[in-house]
Write an enzyme that holds these catalytic residues in place. Structure first.
Site, short mmCIF file in Angstrom:
data_model
loop_
_atom_site.label_atom_id
_atom_site.label_comp_id
_atom_site.label_asym_id
_atom_site.label_seq_id
_atom_site.Cartn_x
_atom_site.Cartn_y
_atom_site.Cartn_z
N PHE A 192 19.16 22.51 14.03
CA PHE A 192 18.91 23.93 14.28
C PHE A 192 18.64 24.11 15.77
O PHE A 192 17.86 23.38 16.36
CB PHE A 192 17.67 24.37 13.47
CG PHE A 192 17.68 25.81 13.07
CD1 PHE A 192 17.96 26.19 11.77
CD2 PHE A 192 17.41 26.80 14.00
CE1 PHE A 192 17.95 27.53 11.40
CE2 PHE A 192 17.41 28.14 13.64
CZ PHE A 192 17.68 28.51 12.34
N ILE A 214 12.35 28.87 17.35
CA ILE A 214 12.37 30.07 18.18
C ILE A 214 12.03 31.28 17.31
O ILE A 214 12.59 31.46 16.23
CB ILE A 214 13.75 30.22 18.87
CG1 ILE A 214 13.99 28.99 19.77
CG2 ILE A 214 13.80 31.52 19.68
CD1 ILE A 214 15.31 28.96 20.49
N HIS A 246 8.47 33.73 9.52
CA HIS A 246 9.09 32.43 9.22
C HIS A 246 8.71 31.38 10.27
O HIS A 246 8.37 30.24 9.95
CB HIS A 246 10.62 32.63 9.18
CG HIS A 246 11.39 31.43 8.77
ND1 HIS A 246 11.49 31.02 7.46
CD2 HIS A 246 12.12 30.55 9.48
CE1 HIS A 246 12.24 29.94 7.40
NE2 HIS A 246 12.64 29.63 8.62
N GLU A 298 12.34 19.84 8.33
CA GLU A 298 12.72 18.57 7.70
C GLU A 298 12.30 17.34 8.53
O GLU A 298 12.47 16.20 8.06
CB GLU A 298 14.24 18.52 7.46
CG GLU A 298 14.72 19.35 6.27
CD GLU A 298 14.84 20.85 6.55
OE1 GLU A 298 14.94 21.23 7.74
OE2 GLU A 298 14.81 21.63 5.58
N1 INI Z 1 14.45 25.53 12.13
C1 INI Z 1 14.35 25.18 13.41
O1 INI Z 1 14.39 23.98 13.72
N2 INI Z 1 14.20 26.12 14.37
C2 INI Z 1 14.15 27.46 14.07
O2 INI Z 1 14.04 28.28 15.00
C3 INI Z 1 14.26 27.85 12.72
N3 INI Z 1 14.23 29.26 12.38
O3 INI Z 1 13.99 30.09 13.25
O4 INI Z 1 14.43 29.59 11.23
C4 INI Z 1 14.40 26.84 11.74
N4 INI Z 1 14.51 27.14 10.44
C5 INI Z 1 15.07 26.24 9.47
C6 INI Z 1 14.05 25.33 8.86
O5 INI Z 1 13.58 24.37 9.79
C7 INI Z 1 14.66 24.58 7.66
O6 INI Z 1 15.69 23.76 8.11
C8 INI Z 1 15.21 25.53 6.59
O7 INI Z 1 14.23 26.44 6.19
C9 INI Z 1 15.72 24.75 5.36
O8 INI Z 1 14.69 23.96 4.77
#
Ligand code: INI
Length: 162
Positions: free
Chosen positions: A22, A82, A88, A58
């Protein structure tokens, strides 16, 4: 008086880096910074393992799995969270940081915390290899020092030379 501290010598030490996909534009740069620090401090390429996970959320699970296998002297966790328009962000940041802290304390392995928690992309970019340095590199440096100080502390506790 005796002082126990960690050197920044990486030869013979093994590191695992866990990076989240991500915001890979950012985490790729954090990864470059981390690998650069390790190799400049004589960690061999074959002693660095890189694991990719979907997002920061994760990171703790794979970090824990790596810690349980016991093959690495330290783990470096890299991510970029971010802020968006909903809460969230707060949940992801809180659980990621808590989870990684648990892994470190429960498994007694250093975990370098290279997870950016930023209000916007620009803040992340300046911390991923521009104006404010590279937090992946900083996390690797801390992991290197912690790996060495932990080895020294364990020797000191047994009354051995450190
Ligand atoms: N994961 C990130 O690493 N950075 C982010 O900014 C982010 N946002 O903004 O949603 C993010 N979300 C995903 C999260 O880490 C999980 O991978 C997802 O919810 C699935 O379990």
């Amino acid at each position: 008086m005796r002082t126990i501290e960690g050197s920044l010598i990486g030869s013979g030490l093994r590191f695992a880096i866990v990076a989240s996909r991500f915001n890979e534009l950012i985490t790729g740069r954090l990864l470059d910074g981390a690998v650069d620090v390790l190799t400049r401090h004589d960690v061999r390429h074959q002693d660095i393992e890189v694991y990719w996970v979907p997002g920061a959320w994760e990171l703790p699970l794979i970090a824990k799995e790596i810690a349980l296998a016991g093959k690495h002297d330290a783990i470096i966790a890299l991510g970029a969270v971010i802020q968006g328009d909903t809460p969230h962000f707060d949940y992801v940041c809180a659980e990621t940081s808590k989870g990684l802290a648990h892994v470190s304390l429960d498994q007694r392995v250093p975990v370098g915390f290279g997870v950016l928690t930023c209000s916007n992309l620009e803040q992340a970019l300046v911390r991923a290899g521009s104006k404010s340095g590279n937090k992946g590199a900083d996390a690797a440096m801390s992991a290197l020092e912690m790996a060495n100080v932990l080895i020294a502390a364990r020797k000191a506790a047994k009354g051995e030379e450190y």
